[in-house]
Design a protein around this motif. Structure first.
Motif, PDB file in Angstrom:
ATOM      1  N   GLY A 117       0.724  -1.150  -0.279  1.00 14.75           N
ATOM      2  CA  GLY A 117       0.006  -0.208  -0.050  1.00 14.75           C
ATOM      3  C   GLY A 117       0.922   1.037   0.188  1.00 14.75           C
ATOM      4  O   GLY A 117       0.309   2.524  -0.105  1.00 14.75           O
ATOM      5  N   GLU A 118       2.203   1.010   0.045  1.00 11.60           N
ATOM      6  CA  GLU A 118       2.825   2.406   0.282  1.00 11.60           C
ATOM      7  C   GLU A 118       3.643   2.243  -1.294  1.00 11.60           C
ATOM      8  O   GLU A 118       4.048   1.272  -1.278  1.00 11.60           O
ATOM      9  CB  GLU A 118       4.099   2.124   1.695  1.00 11.60           C
ATOM     10  CG  GLU A 118       4.618   2.730   1.367  1.00 11.60           C
ATOM     11  CD  GLU A 118       6.176   3.266   2.805  1.00 11.60           C
ATOM     12  OE1 GLU A 118       7.196   3.967   2.344  1.00 11.60           O
ATOM     13  OE2 GLU A 118       6.115   2.517   3.487  1.00 11.60           O
ATOM     14  N   TYR A 119       3.350   2.772  -1.760  1.00  5.09           N
ATOM     15  CA  TYR A 119       3.888   2.926  -3.739  1.00  5.09           C
ATOM     16  C   TYR A 119       5.074   3.226  -4.084  1.00  5.09           C
ATOM     17  O   TYR A 119       5.927   2.046  -4.218  1.00  5.09           O
ATOM     18  CB  TYR A 119       3.309   4.435  -4.149  1.00  5.09           C
ATOM     19  CG  TYR A 119       3.641   4.042  -5.844  1.00  5.09           C
ATOM     20  CD1 TYR A 119       2.845   3.214  -6.139  1.00  5.09           C
ATOM     21  CD2 TYR A 119       4.746   4.309  -6.355  1.00  5.09           C
ATOM     22  CE1 TYR A 119       2.643   2.771  -7.921  1.00  5.09           C
ATOM     23  CE2 TYR A 119       5.084   4.005  -7.682  1.00  5.09           C
ATOM     24  CZ  TYR A 119       3.953   2.965  -8.394  1.00  5.09           C
ATOM     25  OH  TYR A 119       4.220   3.201  -9.516  1.00  5.09           O
ATOM     26  N   SER A 120       6.158   3.463  -3.150  1.00  4.83           N
ATOM     27  CA  SER A 120       7.286   3.551  -3.428  1.00  4.83           C
ATOM     28  C   SER A 120       8.094   2.921  -2.378  1.00  4.83           C
ATOM     29  O   SER A 120       8.857   1.996  -3.735  1.00  4.83           O
ATOM     30  CB  SER A 120       8.241   4.520  -2.011  1.00  4.83           C
ATOM     31  OG  SER A 120       7.699   4.630  -0.844  1.00  4.83           O
ATOM     32  N   LEU A 121       7.558   2.012  -1.513  1.00  2.72           N
ATOM     33  CA  LEU A 121       7.950   0.355  -1.596  1.00  2.72           C
ATOM     34  C   LEU A 121       7.835  -0.602  -2.214  1.00  2.72           C
ATOM     35  O   LEU A 121       8.517  -1.542  -2.729  1.00  2.72           O
ATOM     36  CB  LEU A 121       7.949  -0.437   0.415  1.00  2.72           C
ATOM     37  CG  LEU A 121       7.821  -1.292   0.470  1.00  2.72           C
ATOM     38  CD1 LEU A 121       9.552  -1.198   0.929  1.00  2.72           C
ATOM     39  CD2 LEU A 121       7.459  -1.670   1.837  1.00  2.72           C
ATOM     40  N   ASP A 122       5.983  -0.709  -2.154  1.00  8.02           N
ATOM     41  CA  ASP A 122       6.187  -2.070  -3.464  1.00  8.02           C
ATOM     42  C   ASP A 122       6.482  -1.603  -5.092  1.00  8.02           C
ATOM     43  O   ASP A 122       7.354  -2.290  -5.948  1.00  8.02           O
ATOM     44  CB  ASP A 122       4.701  -0.833  -4.032  1.00  8.02           C
ATOM     45  CG  ASP A 122       3.838  -1.862  -3.072  1.00  8.02           C
ATOM     46  OD1 ASP A 122       4.319  -3.144  -1.915  1.00  8.02           O
ATOM     47  OD2 ASP A 122       2.513  -1.207  -2.768  1.00  8.02           O
ATOM     48  N   GLN A 123       6.639   0.182  -5.254  1.00 12.45           N
ATOM     49  CA  GLN A 123       7.967   0.336  -6.279  1.00 12.45           C
ATOM     50  C   GLN A 123       9.523   0.325  -6.126  1.00 12.45           C
ATOM     51  O   GLN A 123       9.530  -0.880  -7.248  1.00 12.45           O
ATOM     52  CB  GLN A 123       8.520   2.198  -6.829  1.00 12.45           C
ATOM     53  CG  GLN A 123       8.217   2.167  -8.989  1.00 12.45           C
ATOM     54  CD  GLN A 123       9.896   1.933  -7.978  1.00 12.45           C
ATOM     55  OE1 GLN A 123      10.464   2.340  -7.280  1.00 12.45           O
ATOM     56  NE2 GLN A 123      10.523   2.473 -10.225  1.00 12.45           N
ATOM     57  N   ALA A 124       9.841  -0.256  -5.496  1.00 12.80           N
ATOM     58  CA  ALA A 124      10.920  -0.611  -5.046  1.00 12.80           C
ATOM     59  C   ALA A 124      11.080  -2.149  -6.013  1.00 12.80           C
ATOM     60  O   ALA A 124      12.299  -2.475  -6.158  1.00 12.80           O
ATOM     61  CB  ALA A 124      11.578   0.048  -3.896  1.00 12.80           C
ATOM     62  N   ARG A 125       9.951  -2.492  -4.980  1.00 13.43           N
ATOM     63  CA  ARG A 125      10.333  -4.156  -4.625  1.00 13.43           C
ATOM     64  C   ARG A 125      10.027  -4.983  -5.771  1.00 13.43           C
ATOM     65  O   ARG A 125      10.692  -5.728  -6.841  1.00 13.43           O
ATOM     66  CB  ARG A 125       9.757  -4.357  -4.288  1.00 13.43           C
ATOM     67  CG  ARG A 125       9.189  -4.877  -2.527  1.00 13.43           C
ATOM     68  CD  ARG A 125       8.544  -5.100  -1.225  1.00 13.43           C
ATOM     69  NE  ARG A 125       8.918  -4.571  -0.290  1.00 13.43           N
ATOM     70  CZ  ARG A 125       7.880  -5.197   1.054  1.00 13.43           C
ATOM     71  NH1 ARG A 125       6.922  -4.825   0.624  1.00 13.43           N
ATOM     72  NH2 ARG A 125       8.574  -5.614   2.267  1.00 13.43           N
ATOM     73  N   GLY A 154       8.340   4.482 -12.164  1.00 15.99           N
ATOM     74  CA  GLY A 154       8.665   5.448 -10.634  1.00 15.99           C
ATOM     75  C   GLY A 154      10.528   5.167 -11.387  1.00 15.99           C
ATOM     76  O   GLY A 154      10.990   5.177 -11.869  1.00 15.99           O
ATOM     77  N   PRO A 155      11.084   5.753  -9.751  1.00 17.64           N
ATOM     78  CA  PRO A 155      12.948   5.919  -9.673  1.00 17.64           C
ATOM     79  C   PRO A 155      13.670   5.022 -10.622  1.00 17.64           C
ATOM     80  O   PRO A 155      12.761   4.149 -10.270  1.00 17.64           O
ATOM     81  CB  PRO A 155      12.944   6.321  -8.266  1.00 17.64           C
ATOM     82  CG  PRO A 155      11.800   6.660  -7.744  1.00 17.64           C
ATOM     83  CD  PRO A 155      10.835   5.821  -8.511  1.00 17.64           C
ATOM     84  N   ASP A 156      14.739   4.901 -10.842  1.00 22.56           N
ATOM     85  CA  ASP A 156      15.626   4.021 -11.945  1.00 22.56           C
ATOM     86  C   ASP A 156      14.905   3.067 -12.814  1.00 22.56           C
ATOM     87  O   ASP A 156      15.193   2.037 -13.157  1.00 22.56           O
ATOM     88  CB  ASP A 156      15.663   2.862 -10.253  1.00 22.56           C
ATOM     89  CG  ASP A 156      16.675   3.801  -9.199  1.00 22.56           C
ATOM     90  OD1 ASP A 156      17.898   4.553  -9.798  1.00 22.56           O
ATOM     91  OD2 ASP A 156      16.589   3.680  -7.992  1.00 22.56           O
ATOM     92  N   VAL A 157      13.400   2.875 -13.012  1.00 21.71           N
ATOM     93  CA  VAL A 157      12.512   2.562 -14.394  1.00 21.71           C
ATOM     94  C   VAL A 157      13.555   2.426 -15.758  1.00 21.71           C
ATOM     95  O   VAL A 157      14.016   1.334 -16.460  1.00 21.71           O
ATOM     96  CB  VAL A 157      11.933   2.868 -13.906  1.00 21.71           C
ATOM     97  CG1 VAL A 157      10.925   1.532 -15.522  1.00 21.71           C
ATOM     98  CG2 VAL A 157      10.711   1.801 -13.507  1.00 21.71           C
TER      99      VAL A 157
END
Length: 257
Positions: A117-125, A154-157
């Motif tokens: 539910g936390e997008y930044s965490l889900d995106q990194a995973r 998101g970041p680093d994609v």
């Protein structure tokens, strides 16, 4: 809504998940899976992509599905084998290699993290899983093989895409119609796995050992054929690599510039 349309369509047509239509659309876009191919599907549960891949490769092809979760057997597809395991572990990768008998034409991955539910965490995973799939594809794919992978925007994609572009003839980014409207997922399709020992821009000295039907000189670099216009059999020439295909490349002489 697209969500209702593809959910209902999957129920009506007997697919295990609406995601089946994502792979259908990706394959239609870039012809990822061919008849007779061996395909490895990462994060394959519950099996919607396996069903589509099995249809595309036909009875002469093979589909290997891997997931940490159990995948129910397929009554209608004898060409599907499923493995339960974690692709981040060497022992699971070895089981996939053994099952594929060393030849893989396409690696496809619809892996997604357990959502927090936390997008930044889900995106990194999500990005971490995409890189795991990428490393697996590099290990398994034959020259010219294709790769499909999902990642959340998101970041680093962009950096990830650049890394994929280094290893494939070209990369296309797309979001299938079957993705949910609110989804931030994007799929990268890598076409033509490059296993060549050279890359565009490389400069090297080569020996011309043959001449092609178009009159170009042919050099061999670690078994990889390089066509060099304006070079003759027996010459040793300095060249700059201009274009790299999965099984051959083109170079220009630089000793005449």
């Amino acid at each position: 809504m697209a969500r209702d349309h593809y959910y209902n369509k999957a129920k009506q047509e007997g697919y295990r998940s609406r995601a089946a239509y994502k792979l259908k659309q990706l394959d239609r876009l870039e012809d990822v899976i061919d008849r007779g191919d061996t395909v490895v599907d990462l994060g394959a549960a519950p099996g919607g992509w396996l069903e589509v891949a099995a249809e595309e490769v036909g009875p002469e092809g093979q589909v290997i599905g891997v997931d940490f979760q159990r995948i129910d057997d397929f009554a209608d597809h004898d060409n599907v084998e499923t493995l339960r395991g974690d692709m981040t572990e060497d022992k699971t990768r070895k089981r996939v290699v053994d099952a594929a008998d060393g030849t893989v034409d396409a690696v496809i991955s619809d892996m997604a993290p357990n959502m927090s539910g936390e997008y930044s965490l889900d995106q990194a995973r999500s990005l971490h899983l995409a890189r795991q799939a990428f490393e697996t594809a590099l290990e398994l794919l034959e020259a010219g093989g294709d790769f499909v992978v999902k990642v959340f925007e998101g970041p680093d994609v962009d950096d990830f895409r650049a890394d994929v572009e280094e290893e494939f003839q070209y990369v296309r980014a797309t979001s299938p119609d079957a993705s949910r409207d609110e989804s931030s997922e994007v799929y990268f399709i890598g076409k033509g796995r490059l296993t060549a020992p050279v890359r565009p821009g490389d400069e090297l000295e080569v020996e011309i050992t043959d001449v092609g039907s178009e009159g170009d000189g042919i050099a061999s670099v670690e078994g990889y054929r390089l066509f060099v216009p304006g070079a003759e059999d027996g010459e040793t020439v300095a060249v700059r690599v201009e274009d790299v295909k999965p099984r051959f490349g083109f170079a220009q002489r630089v000793d005449r510039e």
